[in-house]
Design a protein around this motif. Structure first.
Motif, PDB file in Angstrom:
ATOM      1  N   PHE A 265       0.832  -1.203   0.000  1.00  7.52           N
ATOM      2  CA  PHE A 265       0.000   0.000   0.000  1.00  7.52           C
ATOM      3  C   PHE A 265       0.872   1.259   0.000  1.00  7.52           C
ATOM      4  N   GLU A 266       1.883   1.274   0.870  1.00  4.29           N
ATOM      5  CA  GLU A 266       2.768   2.438   0.956  1.00  4.29           C
ATOM      6  C   GLU A 266       3.518   2.651  -0.356  1.00  4.29           C
ATOM      7  N   LEU A 267       3.964   1.559  -0.966  1.00  9.18           N
ATOM      8  CA  LEU A 267       4.685   1.668  -2.230  1.00  9.18           C
ATOM      9  C   LEU A 267       3.787   2.195  -3.341  1.00  9.18           C
ATOM     10  N   GLU A 268       2.559   1.693  -3.398  1.00 10.12           N
ATOM     11  CA  GLU A 268       1.649   2.177  -4.441  1.00 10.12           C
ATOM     12  C   GLU A 268       1.350   3.661  -4.248  1.00 10.12           C
ATOM     13  N   MET A 269       1.098   4.070  -3.020  1.00  5.27           N
ATOM     14  CA  MET A 269       0.838   5.480  -2.741  1.00  5.27           C
ATOM     15  C   MET A 269       2.057   6.333  -3.112  1.00  5.27           C
ATOM     16  N   THR A 270       3.243   5.850  -2.765  1.00  2.00           N
ATOM     17  CA  THR A 270       4.470   6.577  -3.078  1.00  2.00           C
ATOM     18  C   THR A 270       4.661   6.723  -4.574  1.00  2.00           C
ATOM     19  N   LEU A 271       4.473   5.636  -5.304  1.00  2.00           N
ATOM     20  CA  LEU A 271       4.699   5.659  -6.750  1.00  2.00           C
ATOM     21  C   LEU A 271       3.642   6.497  -7.470  1.00  2.00           C
ATOM     22  N   ARG A 272       2.409   6.449  -6.985  1.00  2.00           N
ATOM     23  CA  ARG A 272       1.374   7.306  -7.570  1.00  2.00           C
ATOM     24  C   ARG A 272       1.720   8.784  -7.360  1.00  2.00           C
ATOM     25  N   GLY A 273       2.120   9.117  -6.136  1.00  2.00           N
ATOM     26  CA  GLY A 273       2.495  10.496  -5.851  1.00  2.00           C
ATOM     27  C   GLY A 273       3.686  10.936  -6.679  1.00  2.00           C
ATOM     28  N   ARG A 274       4.645  10.054  -6.851  1.00  2.00           N
ATOM     29  CA  ARG A 274       5.841  10.377  -7.642  1.00  2.00           C
ATOM     30  C   ARG A 274       5.471  10.613  -9.108  1.00  2.00           C
ATOM     31  N   ARG A 275       4.566   9.788  -9.610  1.00  2.00           N
ATOM     32  CA  ARG A 275       4.124   9.956 -11.003  1.00  2.00           C
ATOM     33  C   ARG A 275       3.406  11.289 -11.184  1.00  2.00           C
ATOM     34  N   LEU A 276       2.528  11.613 -10.234  1.00  2.81           N
ATOM     35  CA  LEU A 276       1.789  12.868 -10.310  1.00  2.81           C
ATOM     36  C   LEU A 276       2.713  14.080 -10.218  1.00  2.81           C
ATOM     37  N   LEU A 277       3.692  14.014  -9.319  1.00  6.36           N
ATOM     38  CA  LEU A 277       4.639  15.117  -9.180  1.00  6.36           C
ATOM     39  C   LEU A 277       5.436  15.318 -10.461  1.00  6.36           C
ATOM     40  N   GLY A 278       5.812  14.211 -11.102  1.00  6.45           N
ATOM     41  CA  GLY A 278       6.536  14.306 -12.361  1.00  6.45           C
ATOM     42  C   GLY A 278       5.702  14.985 -13.434  1.00  6.45           C
ATOM     43  N   GLN A 279       4.422  14.644 -13.492  1.00  6.99           N
ATOM     44  CA  GLN A 279       3.539  15.262 -14.476  1.00  6.99           C
ATOM     45  C   GLN A 279       3.363  16.750 -14.212  1.00  6.99           C
ATOM     46  N   ILE A 280       3.227  17.113 -12.945  1.00  4.11           N
ATOM     47  CA  ILE A 280       3.047  18.521 -12.596  1.00  4.11           C
ATOM     48  C   ILE A 280       4.304  19.322 -12.935  1.00  4.11           C
ATOM     49  N   ARG A 281       5.462  18.766 -12.656  1.00  2.00           N
ATOM     50  CA  ARG A 281       6.714  19.472 -12.955  1.00  2.00           C
ATOM     51  C   ARG A 281       6.893  19.664 -14.453  1.00  2.00           C
ATOM     52  N   ARG A 282       6.524  18.647 -15.237  1.00  5.79           N
ATOM     53  CA  ARG A 282       6.608  18.799 -16.692  1.00  5.79           C
ATOM     54  C   ARG A 282       5.631  19.859 -17.177  1.00  5.79           C
ATOM     55  N   GLN A 283       4.444  19.888 -16.578  1.00  8.84           N
ATOM     56  CA  GLN A 283       3.448  20.892 -16.945  1.00  8.84           C
ATOM     57  C   GLN A 283       3.955  22.291 -16.627  1.00  8.84           C
ATOM     58  N   ARG A 284       4.580  22.460 -15.449  1.00  7.99           N
ATOM     59  CA  ARG A 284       5.103  23.774 -15.073  1.00  7.99           C
ATOM     60  C   ARG A 284       6.247  24.186 -15.985  1.00  7.99           C
ATOM     61  N   THR A 285       7.084  23.226 -16.374  1.00  9.50           N
ATOM     62  CA  THR A 285       8.193  23.527 -17.278  1.00  9.50           C
ATOM     63  C   THR A 285       7.676  24.010 -18.621  1.00  9.50           C
ATOM     64  N   ARG A 286       6.643  23.324 -19.153  1.00 10.87           N
ATOM     65  CA  ARG A 286       6.061  23.740 -20.427  1.00 10.87           C
ATOM     66  C   ARG A 286       5.442  25.125 -20.313  1.00 10.87           C
ATOM     67  N   ALA A 287       4.756  25.383 -19.189  1.00 12.54           N
ATOM     68  CA  ALA A 287       4.141  26.690 -18.999  1.00 12.54           C
ATOM     69  C   ALA A 287       5.202  27.786 -18.927  1.00 12.54           C
ATOM     70  N   GLY A 288       6.320  27.484 -18.259  1.00 21.46           N
ATOM     71  CA  GLY A 288       7.404  28.454 -18.176  1.00 21.46           C
ATOM     72  C   GLY A 288       8.009  28.746 -19.534  1.00 21.46           C
ATOM     73  N   ARG A 289       8.147  27.706 -20.357  1.00 22.71           N
ATOM     74  CA  ARG A 289       8.686  27.915 -21.701  1.00 22.71           C
ATOM     75  C   ARG A 289       7.754  28.770 -22.541  1.00 22.71           C
TER      76      ARG A 289
END
Length: 312
Positions: A265-289
Motif C-alpha cells: 500500500f505504501e509503495l503504491e501510494m508513493t509511486l502514484r504520488g511520484r508519477r503525479l509530481l513528475g507530471q506537474i513538474r513537466r506541466q510547469r516547465t512547459r508553462a514556463g517555456r
C-alpha cells in the motif's frame, strides 16, 4: 456617519436595543443602506473563509446586507478567468462571488446534486468545482477547488496530472470536479511530504541508473495497480515475460517486504504520488517555456543585449 459604521459592524446603541419590532426593522434597513451590497458580499465571502473569528450575529448582519440568506451547505467554483460574472452567479443560484488571489471564486448556496446542469452553465470555461460542505467549512471547498484549478492545464495546453495519468487536454476550457480527484489531491496536498515518502520507500532503487530506476518504478506500479504480470504487461504494452523479469529484479531489491500488504500500500501510494509530481513538474516547465516565448518580443533593449551576452 459614525453611527452608520457602528451599525454596519454590528454595534447597537442602548436606545436601539429597546426599540420595538418596527425599530429593529428600520435598523436592518439602515445596515443594508450603510454597506453597499457588492462590498457586503465580498465581506461575507471573506468571513466565511474562516481565517478570522466572526460571531454568528456578525455573519447574520453581513448576510442581510448582502441579501444572501445563509444556507446550510455550499459548494465552490474556481474560475481561471472572469467572464460574464453577474450572469454566471445568477445562473448558479445567486452565488456569492469574490476574487481569491489570482482566481475568481463563487460559493453556490445549498447546491443541488446535478452535475450535468452545472457543466452546462460552466461550458467553455476552465473551472474547478469543489465538494459540497457545511457552511462552516466553506473555506475547505474553496481551497480544494483552487488547488484543482492550479493543477489544471490552461486552454490549449497538454493534459495535466490526474488520478489515472491525466486530467486531460484542455482545448476550449474544461470543468473538473474535486469529487473525481480526491485521491490525487490527498497525495499532492504537500509536495515535500510526497518527496519524503519517496525517500522512505524507494531507497532500494537509489543505486540504479535513472533509466533503470524509472523502468522498475513503472513496472512495480503497474503490477501493484493491476495485481498480476499479464495485466501489468497490457498496461505497459510489453511482453509478460519482460514484466516477470523486471519483477524478479524488484524482488531482489525489496526482498520479502513486497509480501506485506502495508508495504505494498505504501509503495503504491508513493509511486502514484511520484508519477503525479513528475507530471506537474513537466506541466510547469512547459508553462514556463510558453511564458518565456511570449515575452521574448517585448524585452527592453538592454535586457535583450544582456540575454545575448549570457547565451540565452
Amino acid at each position: 456617519m459614525e453611527q452608520a459604521l457602528l451599525a454596519a459592524l454590528g454595534h447597537h446603541s442602548p436606545e436601539t436595543k429597546d426599540n420595538t419590532d418596527t425599530g429593529t426593522a428600520t435598523q436592518a434597513d439602515n445596515v443594508t443602506a450603510a454597506v453597499p451590497i457588492d462590498r457586503a458580499r465580498r465581506q461575507l465571502f471573506t468571513a466565511l473563509m474562516g481565517e478570522e473569528e466572526f460571531p454568528e450575529s456578525r455573519l447574520t448582519e453581513l448576510a442581510r446586507s448582502a441579501r444572501w440568506p445563509l444556507p446550510e451547505t455550499v459548494r465552490a467554483v474556481a474560475l481561471a478567468s472572469p467572464s460574464e460574472v453577474p450572469q454566471l452567479a445568477a445562473a448558479l443560484g445567486n452565488a456569492l462571488v469574490s476574487p481569491v488571489e489570482s482566481e475568481l471564486c463563487l460559493l453556490i448556496p445549498d447546491p443541488e446534486d446535478d452535475r450535468e446542469a452545472l457543466e452546462n452553465v460552466l461550458r467553455g470555461r476552465t473551472a474547478a468545482v469543489g465538494h459540497t460542505v457545511p457552511l462552516s467549512d466553506a473555506g475547505s471547498t474553496v481551497r480544494w477547488a483552487r488547488r484543482l484549478l492550479e493543477l489544471t492545464p490552461p486552454p490549449g495546453a497538454p493534459g495535466g496530472a490526474g488520478m489515472n495519468g491525466n486530467i486531460g487536454n484542455n482545448p476550449d476550457g474544461k470543468v473538473l470536479f474535486v469529487d473525481d480527484h480526491l485521491s490525487m489531491l490527498l497525495l499532492l496536498q504537500d509536495e515535500s511530504l510526497a518527496c519524503a515518502l519517496s525517500s522512505r520507500w524507494l531507497g532500494p532503487l537509489a543505486e540504479l541508473t535513472p533509466r533503470q530506476s524509472e523502468r522498475l518504478e513503472v513496472t512495480l506500479l503497474a503490477w501493484l495497480e493491476s495485481g498480476g504480470a499479464p495485466e501489468a504487461a497490457k498496461t505497459l504494452q510489453v511482453h509478460p515475460q519482460t514484466v516477470r523479469y523486471r519483477l524478479r529484479q524488484i524482488e531482489k531489491l525489496f526482498g520479502s517486504a513486497l509480501r506485506d500488504p502495508r508495504t505494498r500500500f505504501e509503495l503504491e501510494m508513493t509511486l502514484r504520488g511520484r508519477r503525479l509530481l513528475g507530471q506537474i513538474r513537466r506541466q510547469r516547465t512547459r508553462a514556463g517555456r510558453r511564458a518565456r516565448t511570449a515575452t521574448q518580443g517585448v524585452r527592453p533593449l538592454g535586457v535583450a543585449r544582456e540575454a545575448r551576452v549570457n547565451g540565452l
